[in-house]
Design an enzyme around this catalytic site. Structure first.
Site, PDB file in Angstrom:
ATOM      1  N   SER A  58       3.988  -1.884   9.923  1.00 53.85           N
ATOM      2  CA  SER A  58       5.017  -1.900  10.286  1.00 53.85           C
ATOM      3  C   SER A  58       6.003  -3.424  10.149  1.00 53.85           C
ATOM      4  O   SER A  58       7.096  -3.950  11.064  1.00 53.85           O
ATOM      5  CB  SER A  58       5.520  -1.258  12.084  1.00 53.85           C
ATOM      6  OG  SER A  58       5.347  -0.331  12.370  1.00 53.85           O
TER       7      SER A  58
ATOM      8  N   GLY B  68       2.683   2.238  10.860  1.00 56.01           N
ATOM      9  CA  GLY B  68       3.631   3.639  10.347  1.00 56.01           C
ATOM     10  C   GLY B  68       4.535   3.963  11.718  1.00 56.01           C
ATOM     11  O   GLY B  68       5.353   4.902  11.635  1.00 56.01           O
TER      12      GLY B  68
ATOM     13  N   HIS C  46      -9.292   1.432   4.790  1.00 60.57           N
ATOM     14  CA  HIS C  46      -7.611   1.180   5.774  1.00 60.57           C
ATOM     15  C   HIS C  46      -8.282   2.998   6.776  1.00 60.57           C
ATOM     16  O   HIS C  46      -9.045   3.331   6.614  1.00 60.57           O
ATOM     17  CB  HIS C  46      -7.095   2.319   4.637  1.00 60.57           C
ATOM     18  CG  HIS C  46      -5.105   1.874   5.339  1.00 60.57           C
ATOM     19  ND1 HIS C  46      -5.549   2.960   5.912  1.00 60.57           N
ATOM     20  CD2 HIS C  46      -4.660   0.808   5.330  1.00 60.57           C
ATOM     21  CE1 HIS C  46      -3.869   2.631   6.475  1.00 60.57           C
ATOM     22  NE2 HIS C  46      -3.940   1.312   6.077  1.00 60.57           N
TER      23      HIS C  46
ATOM     24  N   GLU D  87      -6.506   5.121   7.578  1.00 59.90           N
ATOM     25  CA  GLU D  87      -6.112   6.376   7.607  1.00 59.90           C
ATOM     26  C   GLU D  87      -8.196   6.949   6.039  1.00 59.90           C
ATOM     27  O   GLU D  87      -8.228   8.045   6.595  1.00 59.90           O
ATOM     28  CB  GLU D  87      -5.364   6.166   6.698  1.00 59.90           C
ATOM     29  CG  GLU D  87      -3.850   6.476   7.332  1.00 59.90           C
ATOM     30  CD  GLU D  87      -3.148   5.404   6.683  1.00 59.90           C
ATOM     31  OE1 GLU D  87      -2.894   5.623   5.749  1.00 59.90           O
ATOM     32  OE2 GLU D  87      -1.729   5.051   6.976  1.00 59.90           O
TER      33      GLU D  87
ATOM     34  N   ASN E 248       0.677  -0.816   0.029  1.00 57.86           N
ATOM     35  CA  ASN E 248      -0.023  -0.143   0.236  1.00 57.86           C
ATOM     36  C   ASN E 248       0.759   1.296  -0.011  1.00 57.86           C
ATOM     37  O   ASN E 248       1.052   1.599   1.113  1.00 57.86           O
ATOM     38  CB  ASN E 248      -0.691   0.009   1.116  1.00 57.86           C
ATOM     39  CG  ASN E 248      -1.592   1.191   1.679  1.00 57.86           C
ATOM     40  OD1 ASN E 248      -1.624   2.571   0.577  1.00 57.86           O
ATOM     41  ND2 ASN E 248      -2.121   1.012   2.716  1.00 57.86           N
ATOM     42  N   TRP E 249       0.976   1.778  -1.279  1.00 62.26           N
ATOM     43  CA  TRP E 249       2.782   2.670  -1.450  1.00 62.26           C
ATOM     44  C   TRP E 249       1.773   4.195  -0.253  1.00 62.26           C
ATOM     45  O   TRP E 249       2.427   5.012  -0.091  1.00 62.26           O
ATOM     46  CB  TRP E 249       2.565   3.266  -2.540  1.00 62.26           C
ATOM     47  CG  TRP E 249       3.104   2.078  -3.353  1.00 62.26           C
ATOM     48  CD1 TRP E 249       3.750   1.043  -3.018  1.00 62.26           C
ATOM     49  CD2 TRP E 249       3.436   1.667  -4.457  1.00 62.26           C
ATOM     50  NE1 TRP E 249       4.219  -0.296  -3.337  1.00 62.26           N
ATOM     51  CE2 TRP E 249       4.118   0.825  -4.680  1.00 62.26           C
ATOM     52  CE3 TRP E 249       3.614   3.109  -5.728  1.00 62.26           C
ATOM     53  CZ2 TRP E 249       4.979   0.358  -5.873  1.00 62.26           C
ATOM     54  CZ3 TRP E 249       4.665   2.270  -6.630  1.00 62.26           C
ATOM     55  CH2 TRP E 249       4.922   1.326  -6.988  1.00 62.26           C
ATOM     56  N   LYS E 250       0.533   4.204  -0.129  1.00 57.36           N
ATOM     57  CA  LYS E 250      -0.520   5.388   0.038  1.00 57.36           C
ATOM     58  C   LYS E 250      -0.294   6.604  -0.294  1.00 57.36           C
ATOM     59  O   LYS E 250      -0.456   6.321  -2.008  1.00 57.36           O
ATOM     60  CB  LYS E 250       0.115   5.827   1.066  1.00 57.36           C
ATOM     61  CG  LYS E 250       0.086   4.576   2.530  1.00 57.36           C
ATOM     62  CD  LYS E 250       0.218   4.210   4.457  1.00 57.36           C
ATOM     63  CE  LYS E 250       0.250   3.350   5.207  1.00 57.36           C
ATOM     64  NZ  LYS E 250      -0.086   3.866   6.546  1.00 57.36           N
TER      65      LYS E 250
ATOM     66  N   GLY F 166       3.302  -0.951   3.956  1.00 59.93           N
ATOM     67  CA  GLY F 166       3.045   0.210   3.616  1.00 59.93           C
ATOM     68  C   GLY F 166       4.223   1.154   3.630  1.00 59.93           C
ATOM     69  O   GLY F 166       4.904   0.707   2.658  1.00 59.93           O
ATOM     70  N   GLY F 167       5.112   1.941   4.594  1.00 59.55           N
ATOM     71  CA  GLY F 167       6.140   2.017   4.183  1.00 59.55           C
ATOM     72  C   GLY F 167       7.588   1.141   3.910  1.00 59.55           C
ATOM     73  O   GLY F 167       8.076   1.344   3.171  1.00 59.55           O
TER      74      GLY F 167
ATOM     75  N   GLU G 123      -4.650  -4.675  10.743  1.00 60.32           N
ATOM     76  CA  GLU G 123      -3.992  -4.011  11.151  1.00 60.32           C
ATOM     77  C   GLU G 123      -4.110  -2.845  12.619  1.00 60.32           C
ATOM     78  O   GLU G 123      -5.013  -1.819  12.237  1.00 60.32           O
ATOM     79  CB  GLU G 123      -3.674  -2.957   9.547  1.00 60.32           C
ATOM     80  CG  GLU G 123      -4.255  -3.163   8.173  1.00 60.32           C
ATOM     81  CD  GLU G 123      -3.007  -2.548   7.466  1.00 60.32           C
ATOM     82  OE1 GLU G 123      -2.200  -3.122   6.982  1.00 60.32           O
ATOM     83  OE2 GLU G 123      -3.766  -1.314   7.286  1.00 60.32           O
TER      84      GLU G 123
HETATM   85  P1  PGA Z   1       3.310   0.612   7.604  1.00 54.25           P
HETATM   86  O1  PGA Z   1       1.441   0.392   6.818  1.00 54.25           O
HETATM   87  O2  PGA Z   1       3.279  -0.864   6.820  1.00 54.25           O
HETATM   88  O3  PGA Z   1       3.468   1.655   7.100  1.00 54.25           O
HETATM   89  O4  PGA Z   1       2.751   0.906   8.457  1.00 54.25           O
HETATM   90  C1  PGA Z   1       0.745  -0.270   7.169  1.00 54.25           C
HETATM   91  C2  PGA Z   1      -1.468   0.518   6.511  1.00 54.25           C
HETATM   92  O5  PGA Z   1      -0.801   1.242   6.842  1.00 54.25           O
HETATM   93  O6  PGA Z   1      -0.975  -0.669   5.554  1.00 54.25           O
END
Ligand code: PGA
Length: 260
Positions: A218, A178, A100, A102, A10-12, A239-240, A172
């Site tokens: 993470s 993050g 998600h 967010e 997930n590149w956001k 994500g990251g 999650e």
């Molecule tokens: P993260 O994000 O790996 O940067 O913690 C995961 C996500 O939001 O799907």
């Protein structure tokens, strides 16, 4: 058990088109050296503006699938600024992230909207990756399981057993997203097993045992093996660490090493 692992990136809100293409080229080149029988299903979810260019360089049906981070549940109409599933399918998108944290937090995506999106994705033959998870406050209050049970039930409301079979969940914990703080693998597995039992309640145990449930928060190359060694964790939403080809590929290859 027969559940094929999925590693989804997930590149956001990151990467211009040129950067997106470069990282996918890099991931592709690295995965091309590995026998696909030893790979999990891999999905990359760039921003909308990079989807076409990334789609152009993917050999669809091979190693890497294309996912979208969001969409509107109607196919077309007077909905300024939105993008629909037929439009995404036009670019060969096969998977979509729904709910998600967010989006729930910053864009008011409610459980009802999540449910509408899950139904729309299934109607369009696109795989919904449904995110659920508790905040730190909810965990400290001891309401993690109740909260997640409610999110899962509302997401699946009105679906037939045949439809439930096609969804993917991602557990999650919001406090792990993050932050660099990974949820303990045994605890993540406990919550994921609990999600599986809720799925069994709304469909049946056969279906529940076939639904893929990922962990997200993470995830790094150094955490994936322990996570995948758990009985019920079927992959990761990353994500990251998905923004760098080397770490994403490290997670992909690591995911197959300790698979139980
Ligand atoms: P993260 O994000 O790996 O940067 O913690 C995961 C996500 O939001 O799907």
């Amino acid at each position: 058990m027969g559940r094929k692992p999925i590693i989804a990136g997930n590149w956001k809100l990151n990467k211009l088109t040129g950067e997106a293409v470069a990282i996918v080229e890099d991931i592709k080149a690295k995965l091309d050296t590995i026998d696909s029988a030893n790979l999990p299903e891999v999905v990359v979810c760039p921003v909308f503006t990079a989807l076409q260019s990334v789609s152009n360089i993917l050999e669809h049906g091979k190693n890497i699938r294309l996912g979208a981070q969001n969409f509107y549940y109607k196919d077309s109409g007077a909905f300024t600024g939105e993008v629909s599933l037929p439009m995404l399918k036009d670019l060969c998108v096969t998977d979509v992230i729904i709910g998600h944290s967010e989006r729930r937090e910053y864009f008011s995506e409610s459980d009802e909207m999540v449910n509408l999106k899950v139904k729309a994705a299934l109607a369009n033959d696109v795989t919904p990756i449904i995110c659920v998870g508790e905040s730190l406050e909810q965990r400290e209050q001891g309401i993690t399981d109740n909260h997640i049970t409610s999110q899962v039930k509302k997401a699946l409301d009105g679906l037939s057993a045949a439809e439930v079979c096609k969804v993917v969940f991602a557990y999650e914990p919001i406090w792990a997203i993050g932050t660099g703080k990974t949820c303990d693998a045994v605890e993540a597995n406990r919550v994921i097993k609990m999600i599986r039992s809720v799925i069994a309640d709304v469909s049946n145990s056969g279906i529940a045992s076939s639904v893929r449930i990922l962990y997200g928060g993470s995830v790094k190359p150094s955490t994936i093996e322990e996570q995948m060694a758990q009985s019920d964790i079927d992959g990761a939403l990353v994500g990251g660490a998905s923004l760098v080809a080397e770490s994403f590929v490290g997670i992909i290859t690591g995911s197959m090493k300790s698979r139980v």
